[in-house]
Design an enzyme around this catalytic site. Structure first.
Site, PDB file in Angstrom:
ATOM      1  N   HIS A   1      -8.996   6.541  28.144  1.00 50.22           N
ATOM      2  CA  HIS A   1      -8.388   7.852  27.667  1.00 50.22           C
ATOM      3  C   HIS A   1      -6.904   7.394  27.228  1.00 50.22           C
ATOM      4  CE1 HIS A   1      -6.592  11.740  27.423  1.00 50.22           C
ATOM      5  NE2 HIS A   1      -7.667  12.265  27.444  1.00 50.22           N
TER       6      HIS A   1
ATOM      7  N   HIS B   1      -9.292   9.696  20.492  1.00 51.12           N
ATOM      8  CA  HIS B   1      -8.343   9.408  21.694  1.00 51.12           C
ATOM      9  C   HIS B   1      -8.921   8.870  22.878  1.00 51.12           C
ATOM     10  CE1 HIS B   1      -9.568  13.364  23.152  1.00 51.12           C
ATOM     11  NE2 HIS B   1      -8.776  13.119  24.311  1.00 51.12           N
TER      12      HIS B   1
END
Length: 645
Positions: free
Chosen positions: A565, A550
């Protein structure tokens, strides 16, 4: 056949097919070497000294030689890796070793499936010496082929999707190859044998089985050498030596979770290797039905595929730790049924499948925990030992296989299952000895492994997610001025960063995560995405790819670190819905896709999907100018931020 830095579509397809064919042959050879060679030695290698006790001692000596040499070969493996890394030819790093290793190991294997011109009868002690030489030569050259073959996968393409296709085809070829040997071994042996010997065949049949295996291994190795193409790139330059076994043990002492999972897996591995290796003996000498073994292996081919495909759902419902325990409980039930199945083919098949079905699942559970232990070690020790951690699983597999090879030979001697024996010649006492060694001893090992796993493994999926979240917050620490990497920080006066994902810009202060909203992770931008494709904002080196996929850490070509992110709290998704297209150490160009996520998966999990791009140590910049206003719609070709030192 020289190395090039690009491939045509037809070359990619040819390379993929050749590599799949190579994986098939590689596992055909390994199955014959690790499982069926022992059966040939104990059951058909005739030592004729006139002393039955001495004959049995000689058979025991051969199997002990195999065990010792396979353990010694573990110490040689790191040197094999280094030799391959340093190989530079017009044919590449890997292909020469695949062909050379495949050729030499095939010739050696064929010689081992024979009595070497009658030496077992005329000069048995000389046979032992020659056997030891041939076996270590076969094992070493097979390792050259095996390491070279699987190491060349990244060199076949720098396109992640092409790699995924090639790896998938290779796994299919490998699985079919390993299983198919078990299906055809007895039919081939009996077809070429002059005497059936109660369904076990004779040395002539085993020789021709060895010949076919050696031929397949040679032809498939040659296919890899001719059909594949290595793509040249600076990323493939070797930067450091492969670590030795001692380095692995030192790391195990420090990383307790890796140590405990390795120990549990070793105990489990010794147990299952014993049962798996003795199954053919059971069909030959307890049931008197070697053809039933072919049926079992045929069923296993399909059951294995089913078990692997069921893993994601099982892991999601049970989590890994209870799943591991339930798998071992199922295997113990299978062992229990096996002990009372006798000569009933139906009961034996049911018992064998109860024992076999969990094995691919256990492998995946252990692999996932070992992979997670990389971040655990990084969190605990302050440095990342990815290559060392991932080398533990094959090291344990090899050690367990080596021990199994040595013990199986001794069991065959104790149970009277040596040359000339048939199901009718095995006494009740010998059957009891055999069943205890095939079922009782493995059950003890599996039970101890289960106990170790249950008591000592604390690295659950939830704990791993917490660790990754903590590491995420400290990602920029490696660029502190006091750190050894500090000289890489800010080599240029300015940088222009593009928008990483299409969407709508929101204020950083409105991000529902204090770490980002307060600027602890640095200044940057936040975007509510309208697309799941994430792009590199500038030319950079990939510094970190988080295991949960992620987030990605980049360092620009002029030394400026940034963290991209996706989502808030998405670490808890454990990678579900995320695909990364880059790896650590890779160089990416501005606008190159580096990550993709499925937005509905994030929303279904009840999480925020905001994409953030934050610059570590942004307080060191004289000017940090955000070019996209809050509320504006942006795409990845828009300039997001301009930085000046």
């Amino acid at each position: 056949m020289e190395i090039r830095n690009s491939q045509s579509k037809s070359e990619k397809i040819t390379s993929r097919i050749a590599y799949t064919f190579g994986a098939f042959g590689n596992d055909v050879f390994y199955a014959a070497m690790s499982t069926y060679l022992i059966n040939f030695i104990t059951s058909h290698l005739l030592f004729d000294t006139g002393d039955k006790t001495l004959n049995n001692h000689l058979v025991s000596a051969v199997t002990l030689i195999i065990m010792v040499l396979r353990i010694v070969e573990l110490l040689i493996d790191p040197f094999i890796g280094n030799a391959i890394d340093r190989t530079k030819t017009r044919w590449g790093h890997f292909r020469p070793w695949v062909v050379i290793g495949g050729t030499v190991s095939s010739i050696a294997l064929l010689a081992l499936f024979s009595n070497m011109g009658g030496l077992t009868k005329t000069h048995p002690w000389l046979y032992l010496v020659i056997f030891a030489f041939l076996y270590i030569a076969m094992d070493i050259f097979y390792s050259f082929k095996d390491v070279g073959f699987w190491s060349m996968l990244p060199a076949l393409s720098f396109d992640s999707r092409e790699r995924e296709k090639t790896a998938t085809f290779a796994r299919i070829g490998s699985s079919i190859g390993g299983s198919l040997v078990g299906v055809v071994v007895m039919p081939l042996v009996l077809f070429f044998s002059l005497q059936s010997n109660g369904g076990t065949g004779d040395d002539r049949g085993w020789f021709w089985f060895g010949f076919i295996v050696a031929a397949v291994a040679f032809v498939t190795a040659l296919a890899v050498g001719i059909g594949t193409r290595e793509v040249d790139n600076k990323l493939r330059e070797n930067k450091e030596d492969t670590a030795g076994v001692s380095a692995v043990f030192k790391m195990l002492v420090k990383n307790d979770q890796l140590m405990w999972v390795a120990l549990a897996y070793l105990l489990y591995g010794v147990g299952i290797n014993l049962v798996n290796a003795l199954e053919l003996y059971y069909f030959q000498y307890i049931m008197g039905d070697p053809k039933g073994f072919s049926l079992l292996q045929f069923i296993n081919m399909f059951v294995g595929i089913f078990a692997v495909s069921a893993f994601p759902k099982l892991a999601d419902k049970l989590n890994r730790k209870p799943l591991f325990i339930w798998c071992l409980v199922t295997m113990l039930i299978g062992i229990g049924l096996f002990t009372v199945a006798g000569k009933s083919l139906l009961l034996v098949l049911i018992a064998a499948e109860l024992f076999y079905i969990p094995q691919p699942i256990v492998f995946l559970v252990v692999l996932m925990i070992i992979t997670d232990s990389v971040e655990y070690g990084q969190w605990k020790l302050g440095h990342r030992d990815e290559s060392l951690a991932l080398s533990v699983r094959p090291l344990v597999d090899k050690f367990g296989g080596a021990v199994s090879n040595g013990v199986v030979g001794q069991i065959a001697v104790l149970a009277g299952m040596t040359t000339g024996a048939t199901a009718a010649s095995i006494t009740m006492h010998q059957q009891m000895v055999f069943k205890f060694m095939m079922f009782g001893v493995p059950a003890i090992f599996i039970l101890i492994g289960m106990f170790v796993f249950w008591k000592k493994i604390t690295l659950t999926e939830e704990r791993h997610a917490e660790i990754v979240a903590e590491l995420e917050k400290t990602w920029g620490d490696q660029f502190d001025q006091s750190n050894a990497e500090s000289d890489k920080l800010i080599k240029s006066d300015e940088l222009t960063a593009m928008v990483p994902v299409a969407g709508k810009v929101i204020a950083m202060k409105d991000v529902p995560d204090e770490v980002f909203s307060t600027g602890k992770m640095g200044q940057g931008i936040a975007i509510k995405p309208t697309d799941g494709k994430v792009y590199a904002p500038f030319d950079a080196e990939v510094k970190t790819v988080f295991a949960t996929r992620h987030a990605i850490g980049l360092v620009s070509d002029n030394g400026i670190p940034v963290l991209i992110h996706v989502g808030i709290g998405t670490v808890s998704m454990k990678g579900t819905g995320f695909v990364t297209y880059v790896r650590e150490g890779q160089h990416v160009k501005k606008g190159q896709q580096i990550l993709e996520f499925w937005d509905p998966a994030i929303k279904k999990a009840g999480l925020d999907d905001t994409v953030l791009m934050t610059f570590t140590h942004s307080d060191l910049f004289k000017e940090f100018d955000v070019k996209v206003p809050v509320g504006s719609e942006v795409v990845n070709t828009n300039t997001a931020i301009e930085i000046k030192k």
